[in-house]
Structures are given as C-alpha cells and as structure tokens.
Motif scaffolding. Structure first.
Motif, mmCIF file in Angstrom:
data_model
loop_
_atom_site.group_PDB
_atom_site.id
_atom_site.type_symbol
_atom_site.label_atom_id
_atom_site.label_comp_id
_atom_site.label_asym_id
_atom_site.label_seq_id
_atom_site.Cartn_x
_atom_site.Cartn_y
_atom_site.Cartn_z
ATOM 1 N N ALA A 46 3.008 -26.542 37.346
ATOM 2 C CA ALA A 46 3.039 -27.627 38.331
ATOM 3 C C ALA A 46 3.113 -27.111 39.759
ATOM 4 C CB ALA A 46 4.227 -28.547 38.045
ATOM 5 N N GLY A 47 3.070 -25.774 39.933
ATOM 6 C CA GLY A 47 3.075 -25.207 41.272
ATOM 7 C C GLY A 47 4.450 -25.065 41.887
ATOM 8 N N ALA A 48 5.495 -25.002 41.077
ATOM 9 C CA ALA A 48 6.864 -24.891 41.600
ATOM 10 C C ALA A 48 7.065 -23.563 42.300
ATOM 11 C CB ALA A 48 7.872 -25.045 40.468
ATOM 12 N N ARG A 49 7.883 -23.581 43.356
ATOM 13 C CA ARG A 49 8.290 -22.358 44.048
ATOM 14 C C ARG A 49 9.700 -21.960 43.679
ATOM 15 N NH1 ARG A 49 4.795 -19.098 45.699
ATOM 16 N NH2 ARG A 49 6.175 -18.339 47.346
ATOM 17 N N ARG A 50 10.478 -22.909 43.179
ATOM 18 C CA ARG A 50 11.837 -22.625 42.720
ATOM 19 C C ARG A 50 12.090 -23.420 41.442
ATOM 20 N NH1 ARG A 50 15.112 -19.828 46.171
ATOM 21 N NH2 ARG A 50 14.340 -19.591 48.324
ATOM 22 N N VAL A 51 12.695 -22.745 40.462
ATOM 23 C CA VAL A 51 13.002 -23.370 39.176
ATOM 24 C C VAL A 51 14.464 -23.085 38.854
ATOM 25 C CG1 VAL A 51 12.466 -23.465 36.721
ATOM 26 C CG2 VAL A 51 10.628 -23.031 38.387
ATOM 27 N N THR A 52 15.203 -24.133 38.537
ATOM 28 C CA THR A 52 16.610 -24.008 38.156
ATOM 29 C C THR A 52 16.789 -24.492 36.726
ATOM 30 O OG1 THR A 52 17.346 -24.338 40.437
ATOM 31 C CG2 THR A 52 18.977 -24.672 38.704
ATOM 32 N N VAL A 53 17.457 -23.692 35.904
ATOM 33 C CA VAL A 53 17.703 -24.032 34.500
ATOM 34 C C VAL A 53 19.207 -24.094 34.277
ATOM 35 C CG1 VAL A 53 17.295 -23.376 32.098
ATOM 36 C CG2 VAL A 53 15.572 -22.839 33.844
ATOM 37 N N GLU A 54 19.679 -25.214 33.743
ATOM 38 C CA GLU A 54 21.098 -25.390 33.425
ATOM 39 C C GLU A 54 21.253 -25.504 31.917
ATOM 40 O OE1 GLU A 54 23.107 -28.171 36.502
ATOM 41 O OE2 GLU A 54 20.967 -28.658 36.540
ATOM 42 N N ILE A 55 22.212 -24.771 31.382
ATOM 43 C CA ILE A 55 22.399 -24.680 29.940
ATOM 44 C C ILE A 55 23.856 -24.959 29.595
ATOM 45 C CG2 ILE A 55 22.234 -23.169 27.920
ATOM 46 C CD1 ILE A 55 19.541 -23.815 29.161
ATOM 47 N N ALA A 56 24.078 -25.701 28.519
ATOM 48 C CA ALA A 56 25.421 -25.905 27.991
ATOM 49 C C ALA A 56 25.425 -25.594 26.503
ATOM 50 C CB ALA A 56 25.888 -27.339 28.234
ATOM 51 N N ASP A 57 26.425 -24.844 26.063
ATOM 52 C CA ASP A 57 26.612 -24.505 24.650
ATOM 53 C C ASP A 57 25.368 -23.832 24.060
ATOM 54 O OD1 ASP A 57 29.163 -25.762 24.722
ATOM 55 O OD2 ASP A 57 28.173 -27.704 24.485
ATOM 56 N N GLY A 58 24.858 -22.853 24.794
ATOM 57 C CA GLY A 58 23.705 -22.107 24.316
ATOM 58 C C GLY A 58 22.441 -22.939 24.212
ATOM 59 N N GLY A 59 22.387 -24.076 24.919
ATOM 60 C CA GLY A 59 21.205 -24.928 24.883
ATOM 61 C C GLY A 59 21.231 -25.957 23.774
ATOM 62 N N LYS A 60 22.277 -25.962 22.958
ATOM 63 C CA LYS A 60 22.339 -26.904 21.836
ATOM 64 C C LYS A 60 22.652 -28.320 22.302
ATOM 65 C CE LYS A 60 24.091 -23.134 18.938
ATOM 66 N NZ LYS A 60 25.264 -22.604 18.212
ATOM 67 N N THR A 61 23.477 -28.445 23.340
ATOM 68 C CA THR A 61 23.861 -29.778 23.819
ATOM 69 C C THR A 61 23.166 -30.168 25.108
ATOM 70 O OG1 THR A 61 25.784 -28.888 25.014
ATOM 71 C CG2 THR A 61 26.120 -29.595 22.733
ATOM 72 N N LEU A 62 22.736 -29.191 25.921
ATOM 73 C CA LEU A 62 22.084 -29.535 27.184
ATOM 74 C C LEU A 62 21.143 -28.429 27.633
ATOM 75 C CD1 LEU A 62 21.761 -31.281 29.783
ATOM 76 C CD2 LEU A 62 23.661 -29.958 30.738
ATOM 77 N N ILE A 63 19.935 -28.833 28.005
ATOM 78 C CA ILE A 63 18.973 -27.988 28.715
ATOM 79 C C ILE A 63 18.401 -28.852 29.834
ATOM 80 C CG2 ILE A 63 16.791 -26.723 28.620
ATOM 81 C CD1 ILE A 63 17.308 -26.210 25.659
ATOM 82 N N ARG A 64 18.572 -28.402 31.061
ATOM 83 C CA ARG A 64 18.027 -29.160 32.196
ATOM 84 C C ARG A 64 17.209 -28.209 33.070
ATOM 85 N NH1 ARG A 64 22.392 -31.258 34.321
ATOM 86 N NH2 ARG A 64 22.157 -33.308 33.329
ATOM 87 N N VAL A 65 15.952 -28.558 33.291
ATOM 88 C CA VAL A 65 15.045 -27.744 34.108
ATOM 89 C C VAL A 65 14.614 -28.558 35.317
ATOM 90 C CG1 VAL A 65 12.865 -26.484 34.181
ATOM 91 C CG2 VAL A 65 14.246 -26.460 32.096
ATOM 92 N N THR A 66 14.919 -28.033 36.503
ATOM 93 C CA THR A 66 14.592 -28.708 37.764
ATOM 94 C C THR A 66 13.608 -27.857 38.537
ATOM 95 O OG1 THR A 66 16.829 -29.640 37.832
ATOM 96 C CG2 THR A 66 15.552 -29.686 39.888
ATOM 97 N N ASP A 67 12.530 -28.474 39.026
ATOM 98 C CA ASP A 67 11.534 -27.726 39.799
ATOM 99 C C ASP A 67 11.108 -28.536 41.012
ATOM 100 O OD1 ASP A 67 8.847 -29.188 39.427
ATOM 101 O OD2 ASP A 67 9.457 -28.936 37.340
ATOM 102 N N ASP A 68 10.454 -27.857 41.944
ATOM 103 C CA ASP A 68 9.937 -28.512 43.155
ATOM 104 C C ASP A 68 8.418 -28.538 43.134
ATOM 105 O OD1 ASP A 68 9.443 -25.829 43.443
ATOM 106 O OD2 ASP A 68 10.283 -25.646 45.466
ATOM 107 N N GLY A 69 7.859 -28.743 41.947
ATOM 108 C CA GLY A 69 6.414 -28.767 41.790
ATOM 109 C C GLY A 69 5.795 -30.070 42.243
ATOM 110 N N CYS A 70 4.554 -30.311 41.800
ATOM 111 C CA CYS A 70 3.783 -31.455 42.296
ATOM 112 C C CYS A 70 4.295 -32.800 41.789
ATOM 113 C CB CYS A 70 2.320 -31.277 41.921
ATOM 114 S SG CYS A 70 2.011 -31.236 40.145
ATOM 115 N N GLY A 71 5.027 -32.799 40.671
ATOM 116 C CA GLY A 71 5.566 -34.048 40.146
ATOM 117 C C GLY A 71 4.526 -34.908 39.451
ATOM 118 N N MET A 72 4.987 -36.049 38.908
ATOM 119 C CA MET A 72 4.109 -36.977 38.184
ATOM 120 C C MET A 72 4.352 -38.400 38.686
ATOM 121 S SD MET A 72 4.335 -35.524 34.264
ATOM 122 C CE MET A 72 6.100 -35.196 34.334
ATOM 123 N N THR A 73 3.354 -39.242 38.513
ATOM 124 C CA THR A 73 3.441 -40.637 38.920
ATOM 125 C C THR A 73 3.876 -41.494 37.732
ATOM 126 O OG1 THR A 73 1.149 -41.144 38.353
ATOM 127 C CG2 THR A 73 1.562 -40.217 40.543
#
Length: 637
Positions: A46-73
């Motif tokens: 998506a053309g992101a310049r920065r990507v942040t990944v948040e993990i809880a309990d080894g990814g079993k309970t939470l995986i959150r990926v945030t980027d500054d890419g082009c996005g979707m409508t």
C-alpha cells in the motif's frame, strides 16, 4: 485402506464460503507469524513508509498492524474481504508480479478463523471500518482515523480451536513474529518498522528501525547493521554482479565470521524473503572450500530478475520460488561469492580479535606487589608513559647479553638483562643495522607487519604500524600450500586412472539419465562414466588422487546430492579434501623453530594469497590486536 462401501455412491457438495476460507486459512495462516507476514506485506504494497505492529500473548489474543499507506475507501473495504479480490494483479499474467501479495486470500482467511476489524482512510475520503468474526461480515460504518490503515486481529483461531493446540509458547511465537518483521525490514530499508509487545497491558518496544537514507548499498548496509548486528556489517563483503538477466546484490560475511546454524542466511528474490533449495545449495557450494560442514555462512543476498524468469506462485505462503533457469542463478551466486572472498585476500573477521581481547581480562590489582584493589575502585599506576630518553635507558638495561639494540650494553651482572631467560623463548628476531647508503623498507607498514619473534614453536609475533599480529604458522602455511595445490590442479587438470575392468553399476532408468546428464562435469574431475544399456552405467576412470575407489558407493552418493541440490560437487569435494590433507602434512609443523627470514616470507606470502585469513576449516590463521586495545588492557587510556 479404503473403507468406503462400494454400494453407496458419495454425494458431491459445494462447500460454503466459511468452510472454504477456513481451509484456505490452514494453508496461508499457519501461526501468528504468518498472519503478521500477510498483514505487513499488505501495508508495504500500500506504499507505507512506517509500519507499527502490536502483539499481545505471542499474537494469540491480539495482532494490530498500523500503516500510513494509501488506505481504502468505503467501496474498497468490503471487496478486500472477499476471496480472490486484489488490487495487485488483473489476472491476465500470473507471472508478471511486482508486489508481495497477489492471491487475494489473506484477509478473508484471517476473518474466517479470528475476529478481524479493518479501519482505513484514503486521501480525500472519509474513514471507514468493517468487522468480520468467524467468517460473518458486518456492515461498513464511519470511524475516526487520520489516514492509512489499521488492521486489528483478535483471538486468532477461535473459530478453529483445534489449531490452537499446535501453537507454541507465547515467547516462541513472539520470536517467530520478530524474525518475520526483521526479514521484511531487510527487504525494505526505506520503510520504518516498529514491533511492540502489549501483553498484560504493557507497552514494550522489542524492535525498531527508522527508514534508511542513501543509495542501495548504504541503505542496505545501515539496515543490516541494525537487524543482523554491527559485527556482521563490519565483516561482510559487498556483492554486486549480473549474469543473463539476473542481478545479485547484498552482503556476504567472511568465512571466519561463520555461525553454528543457518539462521543468519537471508535470501530474497525480487525483494521477497524465500527459502529456496537452489539458493541454499549455491550458498553452500560457494563456501564449501572454506567452512567445515558444521559451520554456516552469514549472508543477506538479493536476486533480482524479470518476473517472468521466476514463478512465485508455487506455494500459498509464497515462501518458495521456482526459477526458469536455476543453473544460471546458481552459477551467479557461486562465482560472485568466490570472487568477493578472493578479493578479501588475507582478511579475517574483526570478531577474532574481539574474542581474543575478551579472553584477556587483567586482574584488578594495584601497584606491583600490592594487594588487589577493592572492587569498583580504579587501578593505580606508578607512572605515566615514560619519555623517549627514559625508554632508551630502560631498553639498554633490559637488553640480552651481547645485543645492545643500538645502546651501550649494561655492565655484566648475573641478574642483568634477559640473557638468563633466553631458553624460554622459541625465537627472537633482532634486525641488523641497515647500511647507511641502502635504506631498507619498513615492513611494519605491511598489513601483517614484521616478524618480531616466535613463541611455543608455533606462533609468530609480528609488529604492525597500529598494533601486533599473532600468526598460527601451521594453519597459515597449510592454507598457502592448499591454495597452491588447487592452482596446480586447475592448470594441469585432474589426473585419471583407467580401471582394468570397468565397474558396471545397475541403476533405474531415471537415475542413469540424471547421472549421464552430468557426465561431462564429472569427467573434468577425473570420473568417466558411460552408458552400459538398460539403465546401467560403466565407470571407466576414477580420479588418481583418490586411490582405490568404491565406485558404486560414490555413484549413489552423487545421485543423492543431485536429488538434494540439483547438481553435484561430491567428486570435487573429495579431491579437495585429499588436497587439504596433503597440504596439512606438507606444511610447516607445529614445534619447528623458524628463522626471521622464514617468518617474514610466510607473512608476505599470506598477504599475496587469497583466503589466507582462514585455514581449510574456516578457523582464523592470525589474530590482529590494535595498540589502542592492548593499551586499554593495561589501563593506558
């Protein structure tokens, strides 16, 4: 065993979308790290310049990926959660792929086995969010978001609880996620990555790299130093070569910077991290002459080519590729790495000196004869560095009997100088006074310096401009002899001995054909094989240096290597192993006292011979200690 009743006709059913997505998830999403890989690759596409990944309990309970890419409508978002819907390709050419993702399976598969929410905002549009839980999709609704995309994945495999039993501990899964992020960070030096562990309500950054600046090699070197460590960057050689439409770039470490496992081998094809048998085999072939089988090289290599020359649609996880012409790729890797290693000359890794200095831990004592200083207090020294005049007077007082070293000898005395200790030295080099009209070359300016002595009849001590060098005379000369023998073999060829009665070996038709396909290569190494009809082959000549050969065992070993790597170097390795043993027995032995001119000649030959920085097994042949490091050992800072 087929237990189906032949009298009952099975019914063919069309599976529903939920079942299809769960089946696809079993291929695409093996563990939390697989989910992270798919989501981060989408962010990169998506053309992101920065990507942040948040993990809880080894990814079993939470995986959150945030980027500054082009996005979707609002129109794009529901379509993105449909199977085989993608913006990466149009379906007309499945080989012309320039993105990480292209199958359109990741998001619907994740939504089928977990609780998935996507929040996204494209430039010039309002932010929108959409949720999927266990395959059941909600409706799109407005949300608050500045830009880019946030994908939140909760309770992975809650819809398929049996899969949870196959997951490892939280720590192991977190390590796998970290490894995945690091590989993608190496592939994209211009993108910043952050990995956070938010287990138990905490917020701990476990990995972070900022976007790198500069050209290809500067940016890659900076990123590798942060991901693989500064030691790798210091001891790696830049690789840049092309052949028949393939380009190889990256960094490969010196043999003396080898690892105990293959975890430090990172291979990329068109920017995609892969584990490919052809590439791994080529890497092993390039280093086989420098490392023993229990050691592995450290590399980060990138193969770039026209997408039509490689098929990445081999496996759903896209971790395997298939080259149209694997021989060209293998030859490019082997030739490029061997050329780079030869260009490194006698250079050895800096970690050798670091390990040596780490082993030299001076005792925290006070002045000579005093009790040790209390822990934590600085050491006390009698004086600073003496002046030149004081040093000359000191050297004159310590000179061995009969050697003034340019100073007046001290008055004879039973305890004056080192004459009475001469027996404890293996050798000591005293340079003769040069003729006034013939100024001599200062060999301390040479990379390996000037020989100053020999200790324990095995180690040469040399002085350089910036420090000192300790050389293992046997290991160094062994490598020199080995390289000379290899050059002679390359120039004169491998002598073959004809068998009085050829050995006929029965094989299957396929095995015989695979063996005969490489018969020309084997013949250059002294092994002549000819067809003998009906799947059999006849071995008519064997390499003379190998002596008596078990032809049947050798041929089967070659076939096993062809199965594993696609080509064979077994005969060459056996010959080189013999040459290595010959070099070992023909080298300067440990325990031999060497004259000054012999030691210096050995140092000069090492400087002129490629690969002389390591022995035939990848161990260092010398250690270089810089004067600043030595002075730091003695507190002269």
């Amino acid at each position: 065993m087929n237990t189906h009743d032949p009298n009952m006709r099975p019914t063919i059913r069309q599976l529903d979308d939920a079942a299809i997505n769960r089946i696809a998830a079993g291929e695409v999403v093996e563990r939390p790290a697989s989910a992270v890989k798919e989501l981060v690759e989408n962010a990169i596409d998506a053309g992101a310049r920065r990507v942040t990944v948040e993990i809880a309990d080894g990814g079993k309970t939470l995986i959150r990926v945030t980027d500054d890419g082009c996005g979707m409508t609002a129109d794009d978002l529901p379509l993105a959660l449909s199977r085989h819907a993608t913006s990466k390709i149009d379906g007309t050419d499945l080989l012309n792929i320039h993105s990480f993702g292209f199958r359109g399976e990741a998001l619907p598969s994740l939504g089928a086995v977990a609780r998935l929410m996507i929040q996204s905002r494209a430039k010039g549009h309002d932010a929108v969010e959409l949720s999927v839980e266990g395959g059941h999709r909600g409706s799109a609704r407005p949300c608050a978001l500045n830009g880019g995309t946030v994908v939140t994945l909760r309770d992975l495999f809650f819809a398929t609880p049996a899969r949870l039993k196959f997951l490892r501990t939280d720590r192991a899964e977190m390590q796998a996620i970290s490894d995945t992020i690091k590989r993608l960070a190496m592939a994209e030096p211009a993108i910043g990555f952050t990995l956070r562990d938010v287990s138990g309500g905490g917020d701990r950054v476990t990995f972070r790299v900022e976007p790198e600046q500069g050209d290809l090699f500067d940016a890659l070197r900076g990123r590798l130093s942060r991901v693989m460590g500064a030691e790798f960057a210091e001891n790696a050689l830049a690789i840049d070569a092309e052949r028949e439409g393939f380009r190889l770039t990256g960094y490969a470490a010196l043999p003396t910077y080898s690892r105990g496992t293959s975890l430090a081998q990172h291979l990329f094809v068109n920017g995609r991290p892969v584990r490919d048998k052809t590439l791994i085999g080529a890497l092993r072939g390039a280093y086989h002459d420098f490392l023993s089988r229990d050691r592995h090289p450290a590399v980060a290599l990138f193969v770039d080519c026209d997408p039509h020359k490689v098929d990445v649609n081999v496996h759903p996880a896209k971790s395997e590729v298939r080259f149209r012409d694997p021989g060209v790729v293998r030859g490019l890797i082997v030739t490029s790495l061997r050329h780079a290693l030869a260009g490194a000359g006698h250079r050895a890794s800096t970690t050798v000196a670091d390990a040596t200095l780490g082993a030299m831990r001076p005792e925290p004592v006070g002045p000579l004869g005093a009790a040790p200083q209390p822990h934590g207090q600085p050491r006390i020294y009698q004086m600073d560095r003496p002046s030149a005049g004081a040093r000359q007077a000191s050297y004159a007082a310590q000179a061995p009997a009969g050697h003034s070293a340019g100073f007046q000898p001290a008055p004879p005395h039973p305890q004056t100088g080192f004459a009475d200790l001469g027996g404890s030295y293996s050798g000591r080099v005293v340079d003769p006074e040069p003729a006034a009209a013939e100024p001599r070359e200062d060999v301390t300016r040479k990379p390996l310096g000037a020989a100053r002595g020999q200790v324990h009849e095995n180690y040469i001590i040399a002085q350089t401009e910036t420090g000192m060098v300790i050389v293992d005379q046997h290991a160094a000369h062994e490598r020199l002899v080995y390289e000379k023998l290899k050059r002679q073999m390359a120039e004169n060829g491998v002598a073959a001995q004809a068998l009085l009665i050829p050995d006929v070996i029965e094989l299957s038709h396929d095995d015989a054909q695979r063996l005969l396909a490489v018969a020309e290569d084997l013949s250059r190494m002294g092994l002549t094989i000819e067809p003998f009809g009906n799947g059999a082959v006849a071995v008519r000549e064997t390499p003379a240096i190998l002596g008596e050969v078990d032809s049947t065992g050798l041929v089967k070993d070659i076939l096993d290597e062809l199965d594993e790597d696609g080509e064979t170097h077994l005969v060459q390795e056996k010959i080189e192993a013999i040459l290595s043993r010959v070099a070992c027995h023909g080298s300067i032995r440990s325990g031999r006292v060497m004259r000054a001119e012999e030691m210096n000649a050995l140092l000069r030959e090492m400087e002129a011979t490629p690969h002389s920085g390591q022995c035939n097994h990848g161990r260092p042949t010398y250690v270089e200690l810089r004067l600043a490091d030595i002075e730091r050992l003695f507190g002269r800072t």
